[in-house]
Design an enzyme around this catalytic site. Sequence first.
Site, short mmCIF file in Angstrom:
data_model
loop_
_atom_site.label_atom_id
_atom_site.label_comp_id
_atom_site.label_asym_id
_atom_site.label_seq_id
_atom_site.Cartn_x
_atom_site.Cartn_y
_atom_site.Cartn_z
N GLU A 105 -10.61 -11.53 -4.20
CA GLU A 105 -9.17 -11.39 -3.98
C GLU A 105 -8.60 -12.54 -3.15
O GLU A 105 -7.41 -12.58 -2.87
CB GLU A 105 -8.86 -10.05 -3.33
CG GLU A 105 -9.63 -9.74 -2.06
CD GLU A 105 -9.31 -8.35 -1.50
OE1 GLU A 105 -8.35 -7.72 -1.94
OE2 GLU A 105 -10.04 -7.93 -0.60
N ASN A 113 -4.09 -7.70 -6.57
CA ASN A 113 -2.94 -7.58 -5.66
C ASN A 113 -2.98 -8.71 -4.64
O ASN A 113 -1.99 -9.41 -4.41
CB ASN A 113 -2.96 -6.24 -4.92
CG ASN A 113 -3.03 -5.07 -5.86
OD1 ASN A 113 -2.62 -5.18 -7.01
ND2 ASN A 113 -3.56 -3.96 -5.40
N ASP A 114 -4.13 -8.87 -4.02
CA ASP A 114 -4.25 -9.93 -3.02
C ASP A 114 -4.46 -11.30 -3.67
O ASP A 114 -3.99 -12.30 -3.14
CB ASP A 114 -5.36 -9.62 -2.02
CG ASP A 114 -4.88 -8.62 -0.99
OD1 ASP A 114 -3.78 -8.84 -0.45
OD2 ASP A 114 -5.57 -7.63 -0.76
N HIS A 129 0.82 -1.22 0.00
CA HIS A 129 0.00 0.00 0.00
C HIS A 129 0.85 1.26 0.00
O HIS A 129 0.40 2.32 -0.42
CB HIS A 129 -1.01 -0.04 1.15
CG HIS A 129 -2.14 -0.96 0.83
ND1 HIS A 129 -2.14 -2.27 1.24
CD2 HIS A 129 -3.25 -0.79 0.08
CE1 HIS A 129 -3.24 -2.86 0.76
NE2 HIS A 129 -3.92 -1.99 0.06
N CYS A 157 -9.80 -4.12 -10.09
CA CYS A 157 -9.32 -2.89 -9.45
C CYS A 157 -7.93 -3.05 -8.85
O CYS A 157 -7.41 -2.15 -8.22
CB CYS A 157 -10.31 -2.42 -8.37
SG CYS A 157 -10.48 -3.58 -7.02
N ARG A 197 3.06 -9.54 -0.29
CA ARG A 197 3.18 -8.41 -1.21
C ARG A 197 4.10 -7.30 -0.73
O ARG A 197 4.46 -6.42 -1.50
CB ARG A 197 1.80 -7.86 -1.60
CG ARG A 197 0.93 -7.45 -0.46
CD ARG A 197 -0.51 -7.28 -0.91
NE ARG A 197 -0.78 -5.95 -1.43
CZ ARG A 197 -2.00 -5.45 -1.58
NH1 ARG A 197 -3.06 -6.17 -1.27
NH2 ARG A 197 -2.18 -4.24 -2.04
N ARG A 215 -10.52 3.21 -1.14
CA ARG A 215 -9.95 2.45 -0.02
C ARG A 215 -10.23 3.20 1.28
O ARG A 215 -9.40 3.97 1.76
CB ARG A 215 -8.44 2.28 -0.21
CG ARG A 215 -8.04 1.36 -1.36
CD ARG A 215 -6.54 1.16 -1.40
NE ARG A 215 -6.14 0.06 -2.22
CZ ARG A 215 -5.72 0.15 -3.49
NH1 ARG A 215 -5.67 1.32 -4.09
NH2 ARG A 215 -5.35 -0.93 -4.16
N ARG A 270 -15.27 0.82 -0.66
CA ARG A 270 -14.93 -0.48 -0.07
C ARG A 270 -14.89 -0.30 1.44
O ARG A 270 -14.27 0.63 1.95
CB ARG A 270 -13.57 -0.94 -0.57
CG ARG A 270 -13.17 -2.25 0.09
CD ARG A 270 -11.86 -2.75 -0.42
NE ARG A 270 -10.76 -1.99 0.11
CZ ARG A 270 -9.49 -2.19 -0.26
NH1 ARG A 270 -9.20 -3.08 -1.19
NH2 ARG A 270 -8.52 -1.49 0.27
C1 PEP Z 1 -6.33 -5.82 -4.36
O1 PEP Z 1 -6.09 -6.60 -3.44
O2 PEP Z 1 -6.05 -6.05 -5.55
C2 PEP Z 1 -6.96 -4.52 -4.08
C3 PEP Z 1 -7.37 -3.74 -5.06
O3 PEP Z 1 -7.08 -4.13 -2.79
P1 PEP Z 1 -5.84 -3.63 -1.91
O4 PEP Z 1 -4.69 -3.36 -2.85
O5 PEP Z 1 -6.27 -2.41 -1.20
O6 PEP Z 1 -5.57 -4.77 -1.00
MG MG Z 2 -6.89 -6.33 -1.50
#
Ligand code: PEP
Ligand code: MG
Length: 591
Positions: free
Chosen positions: A441, A464-465, A200, A512, A475, A307, A343
């Site tokens: 995710e 991402n997750d 993040h 996303c 990550r 977020r 979210r």
């Molecule tokens: C993700 O996990 O891809 C996502 C968009 O949420 P975050 O990056 O905030 O975990």
């Molecule tokens: Mg996520």
Amino acid sequence: MSEHRKDTILLRGIGVSPGIVIGRAYVVDSRVPDTVKYCHIDESATDEEIKRFEQALNTSKEQLERIKSRLKEEGRGKEHIAIIDAYLMILGDQMLIDETKRLIKEKKMNAEWALKEVLRDIVELFDSMDDRYFKERSQDIEHIVDRIIMNLAGHKRTSITEIDEPSIIVAHELSPTDTAQMSRTKVLAFLTDVGGKTSHTAIMARSLEIPAVVGLEDVTRKVRTGDTVIVDGLTGAVIINPSKSVIDVYKRRSQRYEQYNRMLHHYKDMPAETLDGRRIRLLGNIEIAEEINSLLEHGAEGIGLYRSEFLYLNRKNLPTEEEHLAAYSYVARLMSPKPVVIRTLDLGGDKFIPMEPSAEINPAMGLRAIRFCFKRPDIFKTQLRAILRASKEGNIKIMFPMISGIEEIRRAKAYLEEAKEELKKEGKRFDPNIKVGVMIEVPSAALIADLLAKEVDFFSIGTNDLLQYSLAIDRVNEHVAYLYEPFHPAVLRMIKGVVDSARKYGIEVSVCGEMAGEIEHALIFIGLGIEQLSMNATSLLKVKRLIRSINYSDAREITEKVLEFSTAMEVEGFVASRLKEFYKEEFWSVY
Ligand code: PEP
Ligand code: MG
């Protein structure tokens, strides 16, 4: 101290936020010496030791006062100042001071050790109370003790808020909270030893358009405050003490990069439509409301991911329902009639707040996001009520993060229904048909997308997750960053399955995660039939340019082929070669 060398050093890290910057380094030493040693003090030296302790107290106080007046000058909110006031109060705490002095005098121990002893007693006392308020206080005290120890050791505890000239920040680690405090006028770029592309902190850097390179492993040892540094946030190259000719090369690259951005700007008001007429909706991701202007400047058609947890960071108390409401209403009104997907709170993982300290060994798999909300329904309900109340101001949708199974989504929806009932009874207005979606995710959710599709109005794929959990790569860990393979066949198959289920049940599906903002990945999402992508502001125009340069039929044909490959490398090579057909002079080919 030996004279600092001025040799040129080239480092390579993970470029996480594009842009080229040449500037002066400012090393933020946020690490406290983690081994405080015990020293016996002679009877005759105890007064001197107490004086040393008092000096460190004063220095800490001065530092905090300086931060406080800077925050005031910058017009920061009352909450930021309240934190500093709380720290200053602890610094004046007689028990902390007297007890430390007593130990120095009577037990003849060095000030650092004495202070740690006092801290241990206080923390033990507070912990035994098992009360959240006191746990929070004990964290504050630890923070202050660390600051005093730094000052005792003669370290100047530098912090981002203390910078007074535009600099490149160099730090071992920066939290998303640190990054959210950065101002673009003061922070030219940042470099960290640790970190990964989808942490993040990296996401925040892209949102704020601050070039950044992470995962450099030992940049804090290699660079000193005052060194000239070149940062290339696209390739991950970092050059310390570059020669004049290297600086000239990078100045030219920087100009080319600016030219490229200006060229992209022509796309701002054009529709995101393929050459053969397929319309794709391009939405933006935001962390804080201030990012909306940048989204609108880059032609966003709505917000696909807000977020909301960033509302909880950088403050000392939990936001009230009215504070949530003000933030969401502002965003909804500004974007209306465009959609805004809020979210719900995704705390945990790599985002923590002092009000809810965590001591989990593996926070990414722990009490994160919806799991945390179920543990603290009071916090969850406050947010749900505010989102509902804000829904009358615009086109708000609600999305739940980290759903892993059917019971979870039903439980989350039950809380939402409860909040609706409460508001109805109180006569407060909201959109009764507010759309409800889930982030896909967690691999288990991806694999039961057909079942989940019956429970919700839309899916948003959080790559991402999804990558973190399906490929088992933390990550934020630079040591496994090489395993971050968005084109891994497992990932592609999962995404395809989710899209097919959404289509079968007639619900919307978007992406996303960070992959949505990269042209090679966006191409495949379009080929899979996805019609909505949500990304950071700076990626919007380059993705729009891609869309306007391709035929949907080509994207589909490429995607079909891609699904047959067995390694990510094969996919990457194939997609890169096909992309070159659409872009005759793409930026990265002349770079
Ligand atoms: C993700 O996990 O891809 C996502 C968009 O949420 P975050 O990056 O905030 O975990
Ligand atoms: Mg996520």
